[in-house]
Design an enzyme around this catalytic site. Structure first.
Site, PDB file in Angstrom:
ATOM      1  N   GLU A  24       0.951   3.896   1.787  1.00 28.21           N
ATOM      2  CA  GLU A  24       1.439   4.325   3.100  1.00 28.21           C
ATOM      3  C   GLU A  24       2.623   3.475   3.556  1.00 28.21           C
ATOM      4  O   GLU A  24       3.627   4.004   4.049  1.00 28.21           O
ATOM      5  CB  GLU A  24       0.329   4.205   4.161  1.00 28.21           C
ATOM      6  CG  GLU A  24      -0.902   5.015   3.870  1.00 28.21           C
ATOM      7  CD  GLU A  24      -2.004   4.215   3.179  1.00 28.21           C
ATOM      8  OE1 GLU A  24      -3.173   4.412   3.546  1.00 28.21           O
ATOM      9  OE2 GLU A  24      -1.702   3.420   2.283  1.00 28.21           O
ATOM     10  N   HIS A  53       0.853  -1.186   0.000  1.00 22.23           N
ATOM     11  CA  HIS A  53       0.000   0.000   0.000  1.00 22.23           C
ATOM     12  C   HIS A  53       0.892   1.240   0.000  1.00 22.23           C
ATOM     13  O   HIS A  53       2.033   1.211   0.487  1.00 22.23           O
ATOM     14  CB  HIS A  53      -0.894   0.018   1.237  1.00 22.23           C
ATOM     15  CG  HIS A  53      -1.975  -1.006   1.220  1.00 22.23           C
ATOM     16  ND1 HIS A  53      -3.072  -0.922   2.042  1.00 22.23           N
ATOM     17  CD2 HIS A  53      -2.138  -2.135   0.483  1.00 22.23           C
ATOM     18  CE1 HIS A  53      -3.864  -1.947   1.815  1.00 22.23           C
ATOM     19  NE2 HIS A  53      -3.317  -2.711   0.880  1.00 22.23           N
TER      20      HIS A  53
END
Length: 142
Positions: free
Chosen positions: A48, A46
């Site tokens: 992040e 992801h």
């Protein structure tokens, strides 16, 4: 947030769910990433998590105590956990995620007893543009 939005657009161009994230320290972007789960065949890739990994390498520390994270979509439970363990100072996110979010929706990770560190949270930053990018991506896939 504009850098995170650019990462989201780049992710969409690669066929990835368009989420972008940047880590900022002392007003300077030290890491930037977009989702790469398909490209890397990695469910943890992801935006992040990738940005946090890059920032940790950049400053040579597993703790990002004086860093802020800008992300275009409300973080999921996995990403909220990573944000907590990295000790991110502030989290700014764009669009809320009713189905998969874990900050203001779902598990509300930072409010749970198992959370060791909760960043300051600011939501709705660049929300309309982030939502636009997501909506256009999913509309194009249907």
């Amino acid at each position: 947030m504009s850098a995170a939005l650019a990462e989201a657009q780049a992710a969409a161009a690669r066929g990835e769910v368009p989420v972008g994230a940047v880590v900022v320290r002392d007003g300077v972007v030290i890491a930037a990433a977009g989702n790469r789960t398909l490209e890397l065949k990695d469910p943890t890739a992801h935006a992040e998590v990738l940005a946090i990994r890059e920032a940790a390498r950049t400053i040579d520390s597993e703790r990002l105590i004086d860093c802020d994270l800008y992300v275009t979509l409300e973080p999921c439970p996995m990403c909220a956990g990573a944000i907590s363990f990295a000790r991110i100072r502030r989290l700014y996110f764009g669009a809320g995620d009713v189905k998969g979010g874990a900050v203001e929706h779902g598990t509300r990770y930072f409010e749970s007893a198992i959370c060791h560190h909760a960043p300051e949270v600011y939501s709705g930053i660049g929300e309309s543009r982030a939502a636009e990018i997501l909506t256009a991506f999913f509309k194009g896939r249907r």
